[in-house]
Design a protein around this motif. Structure first.
Motif, PDB file in Angstrom:
ATOM      1  N   GLU A  26       0.829  -1.207   0.000  1.00 48.44           N
ATOM      2  CA  GLU A  26       0.000   0.000   0.000  1.00 48.44           C
ATOM      3  C   GLU A  26       0.865   1.260   0.000  1.00 48.44           C
ATOM      4  OE1 GLU A  26      -3.425   2.294  -0.076  1.00 48.44           O
ATOM      5  OE2 GLU A  26      -3.174   0.132  -0.400  1.00 48.44           O
ATOM      6  N   LEU A  27       1.938   1.262   0.756  1.00 51.48           N
ATOM      7  CA  LEU A  27       2.823   2.429   0.801  1.00 51.48           C
ATOM      8  C   LEU A  27       3.591   2.588  -0.511  1.00 51.48           C
ATOM      9  CD1 LEU A  27       4.257   2.134   4.434  1.00 51.48           C
ATOM     10  CD2 LEU A  27       2.463   3.678   3.604  1.00 51.48           C
ATOM     11  N   ARG A  28       4.004   1.485  -1.087  1.00 48.41           N
ATOM     12  CA  ARG A  28       4.742   1.562  -2.349  1.00 48.41           C
ATOM     13  C   ARG A  28       3.894   2.140  -3.466  1.00 48.41           C
ATOM     14  NH1 ARG A  28       8.362  -4.033  -2.845  1.00 48.41           N
ATOM     15  NH2 ARG A  28      10.003  -3.390  -1.373  1.00 48.41           N
ATOM     16  N   ARG A  29       2.587   1.922  -3.380  1.00 51.75           N
ATOM     17  CA  ARG A  29       1.689   2.459  -4.410  1.00 51.75           C
ATOM     18  C   ARG A  29       1.745   3.980  -4.467  1.00 51.75           C
ATOM     19  NH1 ARG A  29      -3.186   2.106  -2.843  1.00 51.75           N
ATOM     20  NH2 ARG A  29      -4.061   2.713  -4.846  1.00 51.75           N
ATOM     21  N   ARG A  30       2.174   4.621  -3.391  1.00 54.16           N
ATOM     22  CA  ARG A  30       2.223   6.083  -3.338  1.00 54.16           C
ATOM     23  C   ARG A  30       3.491   6.648  -3.968  1.00 54.16           C
ATOM     24  NH1 ARG A  30      -1.828   7.680   0.222  1.00 54.16           N
ATOM     25  NH2 ARG A  30      -3.141   5.854   0.584  1.00 54.16           N
TER      26      ARG A  30
ATOM     27  N   GLU B 248      12.316  14.381  -0.849  1.00 55.20           N
ATOM     28  CA  GLU B 248      11.348  15.081   0.001  1.00 55.20           C
ATOM     29  C   GLU B 248       9.920  14.834  -0.466  1.00 55.20           C
ATOM     30  OE1 GLU B 248      12.517  19.141  -0.050  1.00 55.20           O
ATOM     31  OE2 GLU B 248      14.192  18.849   1.357  1.00 55.20           O
ATOM     32  N   ALA B 249       9.721  14.809  -1.760  1.00 54.42           N
ATOM     33  CA  ALA B 249       8.379  14.548  -2.301  1.00 54.42           C
ATOM     34  C   ALA B 249       7.930  13.124  -1.960  1.00 54.42           C
ATOM     35  CB  ALA B 249       8.379  14.754  -3.806  1.00 54.42           C
ATOM     36  N   ALA B 250       8.852  12.155  -2.087  1.00 55.70           N
ATOM     37  CA  ALA B 250       8.529  10.764  -1.769  1.00 55.70           C
ATOM     38  C   ALA B 250       8.223  10.618  -0.279  1.00 55.70           C
ATOM     39  CB  ALA B 250       9.676   9.857  -2.172  1.00 55.70           C
ATOM     40  N   SER B 251       9.019  11.260   0.545  1.00 55.97           N
ATOM     41  CA  SER B 251       8.808  11.196   1.992  1.00 55.97           C
ATOM     42  C   SER B 251       7.467  11.788   2.383  1.00 55.97           C
ATOM     43  CB  SER B 251       9.937  11.929   2.717  1.00 55.97           C
ATOM     44  OG  SER B 251      11.193  11.319   2.463  1.00 55.97           O
ATOM     45  N   ALA B 252       7.097  12.883   1.748  1.00 53.78           N
ATOM     46  CA  ALA B 252       5.815  13.521   2.044  1.00 53.78           C
ATOM     47  C   ALA B 252       4.649  12.598   1.673  1.00 53.78           C
ATOM     48  CB  ALA B 252       5.709  14.842   1.289  1.00 53.78           C
ATOM     49  N   SER B 253       4.780  11.891   0.562  1.00 56.92           N
ATOM     50  CA  SER B 253       3.718  10.961   0.141  1.00 56.92           C
ATOM     51  C   SER B 253       3.556   9.831   1.150  1.00 56.92           C
ATOM     52  CB  SER B 253       4.041  10.381  -1.237  1.00 56.92           C
ATOM     53  OG  SER B 253       4.021  11.387  -2.225  1.00 56.92           O
ATOM     54  N   ILE B 254       4.672   9.295   1.624  1.00 56.53           N
ATOM     55  CA  ILE B 254       4.611   8.209   2.597  1.00 56.53           C
ATOM     56  C   ILE B 254       4.061   8.715   3.924  1.00 56.53           C
ATOM     57  CG2 ILE B 254       5.952   6.508   3.885  1.00 56.53           C
ATOM     58  CD1 ILE B 254       5.600   5.923   0.891  1.00 56.53           C
ATOM     59  N   SER B 255       4.477   9.886   4.353  1.00 60.55           N
ATOM     60  CA  SER B 255       3.972  10.460   5.607  1.00 60.55           C
ATOM     61  C   SER B 255       2.460  10.636   5.555  1.00 60.55           C
ATOM     62  CB  SER B 255       4.648  11.810   5.875  1.00 60.55           C
ATOM     63  OG  SER B 255       6.039  11.646   6.102  1.00 60.55           O
ATOM     64  N   GLN B 256       1.947  11.062   4.416  1.00 64.58           N
ATOM     65  CA  GLN B 256       0.503  11.224   4.251  1.00 64.58           C
ATOM     66  C   GLN B 256      -0.203   9.881   4.304  1.00 64.58           C
ATOM     67  OE1 GLN B 256      -1.141  14.103   4.153  1.00 64.58           O
ATOM     68  NE2 GLN B 256      -3.109  13.046   3.986  1.00 64.58           N
ATOM     69  N   ALA B 257       0.379   8.879   3.659  1.00 67.50           N
ATOM     70  CA  ALA B 257      -0.219   7.545   3.642  1.00 67.50           C
ATOM     71  C   ALA B 257      -0.220   6.916   5.034  1.00 67.50           C
ATOM     72  CB  ALA B 257       0.533   6.646   2.667  1.00 67.50           C
TER      73      ALA B 257
ATOM     74  N   LYS C 191      10.778  -0.008  -5.092  1.00 67.11           N
ATOM     75  CA  LYS C 191      11.568  -1.095  -4.523  1.00 67.11           C
ATOM     76  C   LYS C 191      12.462  -0.635  -3.380  1.00 67.11           C
ATOM     77  CE  LYS C 191      15.345  -0.673  -7.891  1.00 67.11           C
ATOM     78  NZ  LYS C 191      16.111  -1.387  -8.938  1.00 67.11           N
ATOM     79  N   PHE C 192      12.590   0.676  -3.196  1.00 69.71           N
ATOM     80  CA  PHE C 192      13.465   1.205  -2.148  1.00 69.71           C
ATOM     81  C   PHE C 192      12.728   1.446  -0.828  1.00 69.71           C
ATOM     82  CE2 PHE C 192      15.508   2.703  -6.146  1.00 69.71           C
ATOM     83  CZ  PHE C 192      16.658   1.938  -6.049  1.00 69.71           C
ATOM     84  N   LEU C 193      11.452   1.117  -0.798  1.00 70.54           N
ATOM     85  CA  LEU C 193      10.709   1.207   0.457  1.00 70.54           C
ATOM     86  C   LEU C 193      10.400  -0.194   0.963  1.00 70.54           C
ATOM     87  CD1 LEU C 193       8.077   3.591   1.695  1.00 70.54           C
ATOM     88  CD2 LEU C 193       7.464   1.168   1.701  1.00 70.54           C
ATOM     89  N   ARG C 194      10.623  -0.415   2.244  1.00 70.52           N
ATOM     90  CA  ARG C 194      10.341  -1.735   2.819  1.00 70.52           C
ATOM     91  C   ARG C 194       9.754  -1.550   4.219  1.00 70.52           C
ATOM     92  NH1 ARG C 194      15.718  -0.741   3.520  1.00 70.52           N
ATOM     93  NH2 ARG C 194      16.610  -1.220   5.576  1.00 70.52           N
ATOM     94  N   VAL C 195       8.965  -2.520   4.624  1.00 74.54           N
ATOM     95  CA  VAL C 195       8.386  -2.533   5.964  1.00 74.54           C
ATOM     96  C   VAL C 195       9.009  -3.690   6.723  1.00 74.54           C
ATOM     97  CG1 VAL C 195       6.297  -2.928   7.323  1.00 74.54           C
ATOM     98  CG2 VAL C 195       6.217  -1.464   5.291  1.00 74.54           C
ATOM     99  N   GLU C 196       9.586  -3.382   7.879  1.00 73.52           N
ATOM    100  CA  GLU C 196      10.258  -4.408   8.667  1.00 73.52           C
ATOM    101  C   GLU C 196      10.269  -4.017  10.135  1.00 73.52           C
ATOM    102  OE1 GLU C 196      14.810  -2.698   8.218  1.00 73.52           O
ATOM    103  OE2 GLU C 196      14.190  -4.396   6.961  1.00 73.52           O
ATOM    104  N   ALA C 197      10.097  -5.005  11.009  1.00 72.29           N
ATOM    105  CA  ALA C 197      10.230  -4.827  12.462  1.00 72.29           C
ATOM    106  C   ALA C 197       9.534  -3.566  12.987  1.00 72.29           C
ATOM    107  CB  ALA C 197      11.706  -4.794  12.849  1.00 72.29           C
ATOM    108  N   GLY C 198       8.294  -3.387  12.611  1.00 74.33           N
ATOM    109  CA  GLY C 198       7.521  -2.276  13.139  1.00 74.33           C
ATOM    110  C   GLY C 198       7.887  -0.914  12.601  1.00 74.33           C
ATOM    111  N   ARG C 199       8.438  -0.890  11.406  1.00 73.65           N
ATOM    112  CA  ARG C 199       8.784   0.411  10.822  1.00 73.65           C
ATOM    113  C   ARG C 199       8.781   0.318   9.299  1.00 73.65           C
ATOM    114  NH1 ARG C 199      15.353   1.120  11.215  1.00 73.65           N
ATOM    115  NH2 ARG C 199      15.894  -0.946  10.398  1.00 73.65           N
ATOM    116  N   ALA C 200       8.592   1.460   8.674  1.00 75.28           N
ATOM    117  CA  ALA C 200       8.716   1.574   7.224  1.00 75.28           C
ATOM    118  C   ALA C 200       9.971   2.381   6.943  1.00 75.28           C
ATOM    119  CB  ALA C 200       7.495   2.275   6.639  1.00 75.28           C
TER     120      ALA C 200
END
Length: 204
Positions: A31-35, A64-73, A42-51
């Protein structure tokens, strides 16, 4: 010329979101990668209680744009519907149990979702579940209670079935014994004119 640099940032994912499920965590990762743009997913991963987002070669404004998208999601993760396979993993139940308990009204659907999977010509429709409902079942250990109730109901049904079968066999046996005389019973039935036939000595 804008220089490229390796940049990393991360977000905490509470256990109340993953509900202790690695399958759920993988679904959150998708779901986060879709953003993100295709080149960054491929550079985003979810592991051990964190993204974790780690871009080895990125421009600062792209990062910064990618980080903002993930923060919103991340703000909507707590309300992200639970998919069937996620529910099965969280509640340690089989697909058969999921269908049975949904039919019985114990496991409540929050609606359906239709997706077209890669490599399939037809779309697939499946039920989704509210995270709060799945968490309630998990915390109350309701699946074990349901299994015990189902076992009792099955035993009672089998007992009733065995009783009905025994009554049916008994009824059939009684009907057979009263409707069909045996060979010895037939032999005891007097034949009309037999005494006269025996007196005249035809059998001597």
């Amino acid at each position: 010329m804008t220089s490229l640099a390796a940049m990393t940032t991360e977000w905490s994912i509470p256990s109340t979101v993953t509900l202790g499920s690695s399958v759920r965590a993988k679904g959150i990762e998708r779901e986060l990668r879709r953003r993100l743009p295709w080149t960054m997913r491929k550079f985003l991963r979810v592991e051990a209680g964190r993204a974790v987002l780690h871009l080895p070669d990125a421009k600062e404004h792209d990062f910064e744009a990618a980080s903002a998208s993930i923060s919103q999601a991340m703000l909507g993760l707590a309300d992200l519907p639970v998919l069937p396979k996620e529910a099965e993993d969280i509640l340690s139940m089989s697909s058969r149990e999921r269908h049975k308990w949904m039919k019985a009204g114990r496991l409540k659907s929050a609606g359906t979702r239709t997706v077209k999977l890669r490599g399939r010509s037809k779309a697939v429709t499946f039920h989704i579940f509210e995270p709060a409902h799945i968490e309630h079942i998990l915390n109350g250990d309701l699946t074990e209670i349901w299994r015990e109730e189902d076992a009792v109901a099955l035993a009672e049904n089998r007992s009733r079935g065995a009783g009905k079968a025994a009554l049916t066999r008994a009824a059939k046996g009684k009907a057979k014994s009263t409707s069909a005389p045996t060979a010895s019973q037939e032999a005891e039935v007097p034949l009309e004119g037999w005494e006269e036939f025996a007196t005249k000595g035809f059998l001597r």
